[in-house]
Design an enzyme around this catalytic site. Structure first.
Site, PDB file in Angstrom:
ATOM      1  N   GLU A   1      13.961  54.771  67.317  1.00  0.00           N
ATOM      2  CA  GLU A   1      13.437  53.641  67.050  1.00  0.00           C
ATOM      3  C   GLU A   1      11.913  53.634  67.654  1.00  0.00           C
ATOM      4  O   GLU A   1      10.868  53.077  67.297  1.00  0.00           O
ATOM      5  CB  GLU A   1      14.147  52.533  67.821  1.00  0.00           C
ATOM      6  CG  GLU A   1      13.932  51.108  67.399  1.00  0.00           C
ATOM      7  CD  GLU A   1      14.887  50.186  68.096  1.00  0.00           C
ATOM      8  OE1 GLU A   1      15.757  50.764  69.139  1.00  0.00           O
ATOM      9  OE2 GLU A   1      14.788  48.874  67.892  1.00  0.00           O
TER      10      GLU A   1
ATOM     11  N   TYR B   1      24.189  45.695  69.923  1.00  0.00           N
ATOM     12  CA  TYR B   1      23.796  46.526  71.303  1.00  0.00           C
ATOM     13  C   TYR B   1      23.874  45.625  72.322  1.00  0.00           C
ATOM     14  O   TYR B   1      24.657  45.579  73.421  1.00  0.00           O
ATOM     15  CB  TYR B   1      22.408  47.287  71.099  1.00  0.00           C
ATOM     16  CG  TYR B   1      22.510  48.600  70.437  1.00  0.00           C
ATOM     17  CD1 TYR B   1      23.592  48.953  69.553  1.00  0.00           C
ATOM     18  CD2 TYR B   1      21.410  49.363  70.771  1.00  0.00           C
ATOM     19  CE1 TYR B   1      23.603  50.193  69.021  1.00  0.00           C
ATOM     20  CE2 TYR B   1      21.715  50.891  70.285  1.00  0.00           C
ATOM     21  CZ  TYR B   1      22.774  51.148  69.339  1.00  0.00           C
ATOM     22  OH  TYR B   1      22.765  52.236  68.826  1.00  0.00           O
ATOM     23  N   SER B   2      22.958  44.808  72.521  1.00  0.00           N
ATOM     24  CA  SER B   2      22.523  43.823  73.647  1.00  0.00           C
ATOM     25  C   SER B   2      23.736  42.772  74.027  1.00  0.00           C
ATOM     26  O   SER B   2      24.283  42.287  72.858  1.00  0.00           O
ATOM     27  CB  SER B   2      21.364  42.999  73.479  1.00  0.00           C
ATOM     28  OG  SER B   2      20.463  44.010  73.431  1.00  0.00           O
TER      29      SER B   2
ATOM     30  N   SER C   1      12.899  47.314  76.601  1.00  0.00           N
ATOM     31  CA  SER C   1      11.620  46.529  76.849  1.00  0.00           C
ATOM     32  C   SER C   1      10.634  47.629  77.474  1.00  0.00           C
ATOM     33  O   SER C   1      11.027  48.873  77.658  1.00  0.00           O
ATOM     34  CB  SER C   1      12.044  45.814  78.071  1.00  0.00           C
ATOM     35  OG  SER C   1      12.263  46.685  79.304  1.00  0.00           O
TER      36      SER C   1
END
Lengths: 391, 317, 391, 317
Positions: free
Chosen positions: A244, A128-129, A375
């Site tokens: 998640e 993903y990131s 985050s």
């Protein structure tokens, strides 16, 4: 809102708990208890044990070949699981790749990937990131250009947990430039043995190397590894993030660690230290509240299906509590936590004060939990917009 | 299993209390509470109650707290009726025909008041006070004089250290459970008050404009409101858990009541402070709808005891 | 950066402190110590005492007719002053109207207003905030339309401290609509006895009525009461806000209250309560840091003139510390702080537990300090833009 | 008045240490420190020092902390030279010819180590440790073996409970002042580390873009950076005050040293946590320039003791 827990549910949980306790190898339990780093074999070996009883893909429906637990049973199972010092199973296959493939993939993909995931035969990681897109996934730039019956992938992923152990990656890649940054993103399954993939480990503050950078240089991925519709990957990605979030409270694990800290404090004769005790009790009460919030959300979603954005609250408080506990543990051991022995943390040598030694590394390592999985700042953005309606 | 109301019954009860509470703002609510059977509603039918249990008591307290009525349901609707259950005075209290206050040392479950004057709390017009005497017995003593006021308008007495009055037989034994139920109700009351404060603040953030935009569009405001919403959910979660545990005679019930109160004080303190700050000048005034609730939360923390006291009682429970 | 304090400075401070301690009436000191509300006579009577020695307009230069202290002497004086339980003198004349009139007014205005301010013959209030413009002063809408040699004022001010006692108000009013909201604002001196002014007290949470709404209905103000240039008032207003910020740390006052709390705790036998002591000591250390930051800023501005936006840090921490102290005091007295006796707080009846009784009202009243004088949110905006350069 | 450097001299000292520290990153800095006369620089000239006093020691420690060197100036440059002043070993230490560690119980000023092993800290290669024996005497004992490492690479020993070695005459009397100066230097070291962390984070907030704009343009980020800047200023203010008070032989000096350390731990903890969080994933890595400083602050809090311990010592001082 209260949850209805039947006698059968309780019996299931009790039996599962007893089974887990009986099966968990003592050396593995000690590694977890002492914050010693796990090897791939530690993890997959234990997942093998779980998979043998279909306890690995614990959230899967019968249709997917899973145990088909009700939400209540699933919750009770997680509580039993969290209570033992067992490794947190790798979730990328069972909780992420699997459900997306099941929901949005085709029959051939289901038949090809799901059994391997369920039975712990493939190890997955999450692409993903990216360096320019951490919490802001919509701005990702790893590209996949169509060439015949392949996508050719170029770019870079980062913070890829366990990419160095993985057989497969599910990745969000850009297949087109859309008007909005969320458009033109696709969901691709990538065999990690494909030529052109380079994995570079990233060491974290505590010295561990669970994260990686993954570089793609003209990596050819067959088009049959596209999940769902080209360009619709953003929606699948969001589906996962909500999934998640719910499982990220870590309440059961925190409950266990709280108990371990109390044991350690008792052994150190610190239970008459009112300052320490008050810190411990405050965290305990915060954890009680987290557990009850989790139950309430479970009850609310029992009828309605998947958890809503309210689950962000669990992620925020759950990770804060986990960090508070690890800090309390560090302060409890104090100078005893200061020896940093790589051989010990790698499981290659016994620690001379094993209980204390992992506390510093654990505290540093746990800084990640308020950063990853969306985050806590992103969680607050979600809550303020989607729950409070502030914009 | 003790009395435990069904979820649907609890919702009906909450709605009827809410209707009453909205009308009773600024009045003496006790006659109305008695008329609706809300004093001692948690008692069994044999004792003259409505079998509403701790969850019913919590529902009543939440709505009274939300409206900021001049009553302390944890005392008037829960603790006093529970301690006087089966007595003539208890019957009168439930009927609204008698008013009884409660001493601070009883709330602390501490017999010793070291020969010092102590405080008492309860409805305006009370003439007697339930207290613990030096030997730990529950005693009903005359109140020395008329009530004084607290900053939110509720009554307080300063009682000289006398061991006079009647000993209530069996009262000391009933005390631990009654106190846990009172604390659970106090936590519920606080969640009602802080829930209303939160809603008022959220509405104000949506509507109030500054620097050319709604306050609620500033990211710092958004994040603070999120933190308030989490604090509120935490308080609700533990208050609900304590009431359910009491009704289920769960052995953890007393502990959960202390936990619920610690959380109520923590969340309520944050929400009260932030409600004032986020309202700006308006929030500082008597005229703001937030004022009675801010005072209520601040007063109740001192009446029932702050975080540190209850952390210790949590561990001891 | 350290401050140079000469022997002469110390001698001045010692003498001033002794003088203040000798002059402060015992009944007034007790009122302050017990958080009893002050009357106008309490305040002006004490200011009379100060003015007789030219200690009222303490910050004024010799040119303005003040004592002409150096910044160091001024700081030392404030420290001595804060150490005694004396009322905080009304600042609107001496620290706000006076300096603006001196800096931006004409000779006639200086001659007319300054001596009366310095000698405590006029009582001033500040007309800044409006219902639609609290921390966002630029959006104020009270209008002053020119009619011959008068301005005709219409509109409303709010949060006007002591307007019900005041002889004069200095106000920011809108004399024109500018392209930017800051333009077209003028600085006007308004005689509070002018017809058309209505003052309505606003009670605060603690029951006190120090704030007011002030309504203007066709209030005619002579043009000679305009300070400086028409339309340039925003600049004068900002000049004052910076001035105000620096003096708002309240460190000396907090230092005194800390001592009082320790005395009270000692009398109650609470000095063996580690939880209480640790709270007290944490605040004491925060206060030490505040005092040192104030000294550093003073030293830095000794050469450079007026304090910069860094002074916002003092306002933020000073007000937070003042609130923490009042909360500690409330928690120390606990249930003893619960009796609310209006007669006692009005100074009309002795309190039965006087030391404790004012603690609740004081805590509620002090909620204002993080809101007024530029809310702490506005201070953080100033710091992030002007000091950190984030925008 | 004891030794007190002029402000201009302090600035010259700070600049020269900063130059050295930037070059010495990743190396053993002790030879260089000795060469520059920075070990024991706070001692009087008669004792072989440079009369730099506590303020000079603080300037040295700040720059070493800012660079995150593999040294603990509070111990190597301050405490050991002060305790060994006037001895041959002290002369060798200042010249970089000998290396001496310090025990944890000495840092706590607690003679009793209850027969348990204790920790010691100091430069890699040290062969002796200054400790307090059971009777409270200062003793120089042999170190049992080679150093182990802490997570930031600095050395730690675990020492068996022996009362062996040489008693340092007068050492116990010199201890309170030497410890205050060491603590003042530790606080200065921390302000150097947290100042660098703050600057790195501020720069990253300016440059890093997310959701289409610089992170530093988000109001929540702005307010958090403001709070970090305040925390930094608070730590600097008290660290400076402690050093000046020590040089002025102010009777409050020891108290101020504890206050400075409490503030350093409080501010440093906040800044370290926020530096990681605000840097996001990068902040979690070894590769980030923030990593050694985050670890340094975390380690030093345990080496010199946390807030609660020093609140008590502040009151006792």
């Amino acid at each position: 809102m209260t949850l209805t827990i039947t006698e059968a549910d309780r019996a299931f949980a009790a039996e599962a708990g007893a089974w887990l306790r009986a099966r968990l190898p003592a050396d593995l339990a000690q590694k977890v208890r002492q914050n010693i780093r796990l090897t791939r074999d530690d993890l997959t070996g234990w997942q093998e044990v779980l998979a043998a009883r279909n306890f690995y893909a614990i959230g899967w429906s019968r249709e997917m070949g899973g145990p088909g637990l009700t939400p209540v049973q699933r919750y009770l199972f997680e509580r039993e699981y969290g209570a033992i010092p067992a490794p947190h199973p790798c979730q990328f296959g069972i909780s992420m790749a699997g459900p997306v493939i099941h929901a949005f993939g085709n029959d051939a993909q289901r038949a090809r990937f799901l059994p391997d995931i369920r039975e712990n035969r493939t190890f997955w990681c999450q692409g993903y990131s990216e360096p320019g897109a951490g919490s802001d996934l919509a701005s990702l730039s790893t590209s996949a250009r169509r060439e015949g019956d392949h996508y050719v992938v170029n770019g870079q992923k980062i913070w890829t947990t366990w990419a160095h152990w993985a057989d497969w990656m599910f990745a969000l890649v850009r297949t087109a430039k859309g008007a909005r940054p969320q458009e033109g993103i696709s969901f691709l399954l990538i065999d990690m043995k494909t030529p052109g993939i380079t994995v570079r480990p990233i060491k974290t503050l505590d010295g561990e190397a669970e994260f990686n950078e993954v570089f793609f240089d003209e990596v050819r991925v067959p088009v049959e590894n596209l999940v769902g519709t080209e360009g619709a990957g953003w929606g699948y990605g969001k589906f996962l993030l909500e999934y998640e979030r719910f499982s990220m409270s870590g309440a059961a694990r925190s409950r266990r660690i709280l108990g371990e800290i109390r044991e350690d404090a008792a052994a150190m004769g610190r239970l008459d230290d009112i300052t320490f005790l008050n810190r411990l009790t405050r965290i305990e009460i915060a954890l009680l509240a987290l557990e009850e919030m989790e139950l309430a959300l479970l009850a609310a979603s029992e009828a309605g299906g998947k958890p809503g954005p309210e689950a962000s609250r669990l992620k925020i408080r759950g990770t804060e509590i986990a960090q508070d506990l690890s800090r309390l543990r560090l302060d409890l051991f104090g100078r005893r936590a200061l020896v940093h022995d790589e051989a010990f943390l790698e499981g290659e040598a016994p620690g001379e004060d094993a209980q204390a030694q992992g506390a510093m590394a654990a505290w540093l390592n746990l800084r990640k939990v308020t950063i990853w999985g969306g985050s806590n700042e992103v969680q607050r953005m979600i809550l303020s917009k989607q729950v409070l309606g502030l914009r | 299993m003790a009395a435990m109301m069904e979820k649907s019954d609890l919702e009906v009860l909450a709605r009827s209390v809410a209707r009453f509470a909205d009308e009773a703002k600024g009045t003496d609510p006790l006659p109305g509470l008695a008329e609706l059977g809300l004093i001692g509603a948690g008692l069994s039918e044999a004792q003259g109650g409505a079998e509403a249990g701790a969850q019913g008591e919590a529902a009543i307290a939440t709505e009274i707290g939300r409206a900021g009525l001049q009553a302390t349901p944890a005392l008037e609707c829960v603790l006093v009726p529970l301690l006087l259950a089966g007595t003539d005075l208890g019957t009168q209290v439930s009927a609204g025909a008698a008013r009884v206050a409660v001493s601070g040392n009883l709330l602390d479950a501490r017999p010793d008041h070291a020969g010092l004057p102590f405080t008492a709390f309860g409805p305006e017009g009370a003439t007697q006070v339930l207290m613990l005497d030096g030997s730990g017995a529950l005693r009903l003593a005359p109140l020395p004089g008329p009530a004084r006021q607290m900053i939110d308008g509720r009554a307080i007495w300063t009682v000289p250290p006398v061991d006079a009055g009647t000993v209530i037989a069996g009262g000391a034994e009933a005390l631990p459970l009654a106190l846990a139920r009172a604390l659970s109700a106090a936590a519920a009351d606080a969640t009602g008050a802080m829930g209303a404060l939160y809603e008022m603040t959220l509405a104000y953030m949506r509507e109030r404009r500054q620097f050319g935009q709604a306050l609620g569009s500033f990211q710092t405001i958004q994040f603070r409101m999120v933190d308030l919403s989490i604090a509120l959910e935490e308080a609700r979660a533990l208050s609900g858990a304590a009431a359910r545990a009491l009704d289920a005679q769960d052995p953890r019930a007393a502990q959960l009541a202390h936990a619920a109160w610690v959380q109520a004080v923590t969340s309520g303190g944050l929400i009260a402070r932030e409600a004032v700050q986020l309202h700006g000048g308006i929030g500082m005034t008597e005229e703001s709808a937030t004022a009675p609730l801010v005072k209520r939360l601040t007063v109740d923390e001192q009446v029932f005891g702050g975080v540190e006291a209850h952390l210790g009682r949590y561990r001891a429970a």
